[in-house]
Design a protein around this motif. Sequence first.
Motif, mmCIF file in Angstrom:
data_model
loop_
_atom_site.group_PDB
_atom_site.id
_atom_site.type_symbol
_atom_site.label_atom_id
_atom_site.label_comp_id
_atom_site.label_asym_id
_atom_site.label_seq_id
_atom_site.Cartn_x
_atom_site.Cartn_y
_atom_site.Cartn_z
ATOM 1 N N ASN A 1 0.819 -1.225 0.000
ATOM 2 C CA ASN A 1 0.000 0.000 0.000
ATOM 3 C C ASN A 1 0.843 1.261 0.000
ATOM 4 O O ASN A 1 0.551 2.237 0.696
ATOM 5 N N GLY A 2 1.949 1.217 -0.780
ATOM 6 C CA GLY A 2 2.792 2.392 -0.919
ATOM 7 C C GLY A 2 3.858 2.543 0.145
ATOM 8 O O GLY A 2 4.628 3.503 0.110
ATOM 9 N N ASN A 3 3.937 1.608 1.090
ATOM 10 C CA ASN A 3 4.902 1.733 2.181
ATOM 11 C C ASN A 3 6.259 1.185 1.752
ATOM 12 O O ASN A 3 6.433 -0.022 1.586
ATOM 13 N N GLN A 4 7.245 2.085 1.584
ATOM 14 C CA GLN A 4 8.540 1.670 1.070
ATOM 15 C C GLN A 4 9.311 0.807 2.059
ATOM 16 O O GLN A 4 10.001 -0.141 1.659
ATOM 17 N N ALA A 5 9.228 1.117 3.350
ATOM 18 C CA ALA A 5 9.965 0.339 4.348
ATOM 19 C C ALA A 5 9.491 -1.110 4.364
ATOM 20 O O ALA A 5 10.299 -2.048 4.406
ATOM 21 N N LYS A 6 8.184 -1.291 4.319
ATOM 22 C CA LYS A 6 7.630 -2.642 4.344
ATOM 23 C C LYS A 6 7.977 -3.400 3.058
ATOM 24 O O LYS A 6 8.399 -4.561 3.098
ATOM 25 N N ALA A 7 7.830 -2.744 1.911
ATOM 26 C CA ALA A 7 8.148 -3.395 0.638
ATOM 27 C C ALA A 7 9.627 -3.763 0.577
ATOM 28 O O ALA A 7 9.987 -4.837 0.089
ATOM 29 N N ALA A 8 10.492 -2.870 1.067
ATOM 30 C CA ALA A 8 11.933 -3.150 1.071
ATOM 31 C C ALA A 8 12.249 -4.356 1.943
ATOM 32 O O ALA A 8 13.093 -5.190 1.596
ATOM 33 N N ARG A 9 11.570 -4.461 3.077
ATOM 34 C CA ARG A 9 11.801 -5.610 3.964
ATOM 35 C C ARG A 9 11.389 -6.907 3.281
ATOM 36 O O ARG A 9 12.083 -7.915 3.367
ATOM 37 N N TRP A 10 10.237 -6.898 2.596
ATOM 38 C CA TRP A 10 9.788 -8.102 1.900
ATOM 39 C C TRP A 10 10.774 -8.509 0.796
ATOM 40 O O TRP A 10 10.997 -9.689 0.554
ATOM 41 N N LEU A 11 11.347 -7.509 0.117
ATOM 42 C CA LEU A 11 12.250 -7.795 -0.987
ATOM 43 C C LEU A 11 13.671 -8.101 -0.520
ATOM 44 O O LEU A 11 14.480 -8.622 -1.292
#
Length: 482
Positions: A441-451
Amino acid sequence: MGRQNKVLLIEDDRSTTDLLRRALQEDGYDVVVLSRGDEGLERATKDSFSLVITDLELPGLNGLDVVRRIHAVKPHLPIILITACGTAETTIEAIRHGAYDYLVKPFEMPEFLDLVDKATSIGRLMSEPVVLGANSLTGEAMIGNSRAMQNIYKEIGRVADKSITVLIRGETGTGKELAARAIYQHSSRFGKPFIAMNCAAIPETLLESELFGHERGAFTGADTRRIGRFEQADHGTILLDEIGDMSLNTQAKLLRVLQEKCLQRLGGRETIPIDVRVIAATHRDLGQAIRNKLFRDDLYYRLSVVVITLPPLRNRVEDIPQLAAYFIRRYCAELEMEVPSLSAECLELLQQQAWPGNIRELENALRNVLLLSRGFAITEDDLRKVLKPSSAANNLSGNSLATFATNALEAAQRGETEGARAALLEEVERELFAQAICMANGNQAKAARWLGVSRVTMREKLTHFGCHPAQTDDRQDGSPPG
């Protein structure tokens, strides 16, 4: 605006509070902290939150009472209980009083954040309405006024309020989870728990424990008693997605639970009565799986009291303009972009596609073209760029790696790219980062952690792929990137 991500943390230990608050904020959550149980109860019942996290031992009111009293007022609000003494009685009472789950101190931060993600997702599934046939931004929607979809709405209406098992069939991306949520939300069990499980996403060695729970010492690593998802869904509904991927051994145990309406935790002897409505979903041909001895026929007959078959998108192309308008408005709202125009030529091009990935593929294509257009009018050329990997002329799935490889090699053969390998990696990476930022949902910190990348890398890739960081960076502490 993006979805609400407001968390209430009730914890009286200063060091624990600082640690959890910092982790939650870095993961994109707006955190409200209180140190007393009675104050937390009052705030939770008055304000709107995505999740409540409460310690067990609190001044004013203990954590179990906080869980019980919040759940009585807001049954859709997920609650996580944190305790330093993970006794069997405490964990069972927490689940029975309405907690989504619990954590025993000490715990690892990735474990905590993963549980927070799951809990907020479950809360959204229970509380966010599924609108049938309407173009709305108030919640997720099953879009379409075609005759095929009108029949689906009627079937949902007929079975929703009956406590019978339902099997939802359909190709990948046709909206099986949305249909299951619509059944739940229109049933007499609405307000009780709704638990969604993807059977294909959980390793077989863990699936039985996840479904039915386990006792301490049941297997290596089972340090505490675990309450399974069926117990958590008691008096409510459980969605078993991709049930066709379940092993025969687990199928046999599931059949017994459905027949006897009770279960035994893994490694336990206690028989626990349950009252759970089961909705199953699959993209597989279960009839063929039965013939291949990969699925039990007696379980199939138990699950398929009512069968709802969702149509593929290619069989209802008249719904594509309405679907396109819905997804464009929704993603523009989440990314805080102006809604661009979509020409008749673009709509005609969308209707000409095969869409092997169905609605999910259409959604991904429209999200990608929005990032490419950056809020300006969507041109036919923009659309062709994102449709190329899944063109109707290609018989392979637009979502498959084979399709990307084929397209990259053909482009290199025609001299359109300097090398197939670089082009392929570019397309795969573009899709991976775009999917991650969308799911977060646009959250860069969360997306970076998943990746598994840094936030600096995340920002650089978003810029490279045409999504400006200012559109998606929702840090709330004003800290610099990285």
